[in-house]
Design an enzyme around this catalytic site. Structure first.
Site, PDB file in Angstrom:
ATOM      1  N   GLY A 148       1.264   6.745  -4.276  1.00 12.88           N
ATOM      2  CA  GLY A 148      -0.332   6.624  -5.105  1.00 12.88           C
ATOM      3  C   GLY A 148      -0.858   5.525  -5.364  1.00 12.88           C
ATOM      4  O   GLY A 148      -0.455   4.500  -4.654  1.00 12.88           O
ATOM      5  N   GLN A 200      -7.192  -0.868  -7.217  1.00 14.28           N
ATOM      6  CA  GLN A 200      -6.776  -1.006  -5.980  1.00 14.28           C
ATOM      7  C   GLN A 200      -7.274  -1.945  -4.746  1.00 14.28           C
ATOM      8  O   GLN A 200      -6.770  -3.114  -4.330  1.00 14.28           O
ATOM      9  CB  GLN A 200      -5.273  -0.774  -5.651  1.00 14.28           C
ATOM     10  N   CYS A 202       4.607  -0.265  -6.888  1.00 20.06           N
ATOM     11  CA  CYS A 202       3.354  -0.884  -7.079  1.00 20.06           C
ATOM     12  C   CYS A 202       2.725  -1.159  -5.495  1.00 20.06           C
ATOM     13  O   CYS A 202       3.830  -2.513  -5.470  1.00 20.06           O
ATOM     14  CB  CYS A 202       3.068  -1.042  -7.897  1.00 20.06           C
ATOM     15  N   LEU A 203       1.595  -0.926  -4.769  1.00 18.84           N
ATOM     16  CA  LEU A 203       1.097  -1.307  -3.490  1.00 18.84           C
ATOM     17  C   LEU A 203       1.320  -2.962  -4.577  1.00 18.84           C
ATOM     18  O   LEU A 203       0.584  -3.771  -2.838  1.00 18.84           O
ATOM     19  CB  LEU A 203       0.324  -0.183  -3.609  1.00 18.84           C
ATOM     20  N   HIS A 205       0.750   6.437 -14.127  1.00 19.44           N
ATOM     21  CA  HIS A 205       0.699   4.485 -13.568  1.00 19.44           C
ATOM     22  C   HIS A 205      -0.890   4.774 -12.928  1.00 19.44           C
ATOM     23  O   HIS A 205      -1.547   3.310 -12.998  1.00 19.44           O
ATOM     24  CB  HIS A 205       1.939   4.360 -12.298  1.00 19.44           C
ATOM     25  N   GLU A 206      -1.201   5.879 -11.883  1.00 21.09           N
ATOM     26  CA  GLU A 206      -2.458   5.355 -11.365  1.00 21.09           C
ATOM     27  C   GLU A 206      -3.539   5.465 -12.471  1.00 21.09           C
ATOM     28  O   GLU A 206      -4.294   4.349 -12.019  1.00 21.09           O
ATOM     29  CB  GLU A 206      -2.769   6.064 -10.458  1.00 21.09           C
ATOM     30  N   HIS A 251      -3.973   1.923 -13.486  1.00 19.40           N
ATOM     31  CA  HIS A 251      -5.222   0.654 -13.302  1.00 19.40           C
ATOM     32  C   HIS A 251      -6.304   0.983 -13.068  1.00 19.40           C
ATOM     33  O   HIS A 251      -7.043   0.512 -13.285  1.00 19.40           O
ATOM     34  CB  HIS A 251      -4.642   1.192 -11.559  1.00 19.40           C
TER      35      HIS A 251
END
Ligand code: NI
Length: 167
Positions: A46, A51, A91-92, A133-134, A137
């Site tokens: 995701g 991000q 997470c990226l 989660h997204e 962000h």
């Protein structure tokens, strides 16, 4: 298409709140394509526009094994949630860190797709975790903020150290 640069925690820009997309157009679709390519290349499941330093409410997710079921959420909103589940998240923007986070087990999300059509999706399991989660962000929240202050301090120190080592 292009691979976009992913902001790394603790970058301040990860805490900016994203604005709603007013009109889904070619610019939005180009962002979606680039975000998808960036997510697949990372590889990740995701990615939120926040991000990649674009502060608009756009998310891409693909939790499929074959990596061929891209889900796009524009202006997503969780309209119902139930239950609770703890799941290990990564997470990226926080590479190499995996921690347990407690979230709703089921969510109903309302959003626009890349054509600008609205849809509602009921999700559970890993997809529900990813959606929450997204969306966090987009609100400027990174998953490590659910952890204790002590853990957050340790994670920040670890990532800053790693950043220095790779420069
Ligand atoms: Ni993330």
């Amino acid at each position: 298409m292009a691979i976009l640069k992913i902001l790394q925690y603790p970058d301040e820009r990860l805490h900016k709140a994203a604005k709603k997309v007013e009109r889904v157009n070619e610019v939005t679709r180009k962002l979606v394509r680039n975000m998808a390519e960036t997510m697949y290349a990372a590889p990740g499941v995701g990615l939120a526009a926040t991000q990649v330093d674009v502060h608009e409410q756009v998310i891409v997710i693909d939790v499929s094994e074959a990596r061929n079921q891209l889900k796009v959420f524009i202006n997503p909103e969780i309209i119902a949630s139930s239950g609770a589940e703890e799941c290990e998240e990564g997470c990226l923007s926080v590479p190499g860190i995996y921690e347990m986070v407690r979230r709703a087990a089921k969510v109903t999300v309302c959003a626009l797709n890349e054509k600008g059509d609205s849809f509602t999706l009921e999700a559970e399991g890993f997809l529900a975790v990813c959606i929450q989660h997204e969306i966090d962000h987009l609100h400027g929240k990174v998953f490590v903020e659910y952890l204790s202050q002590l853990k957050q301090t340790r994670i920040r120190a670890k990532l800053k150290k790693r950043l220095r080592e790779t420069m």
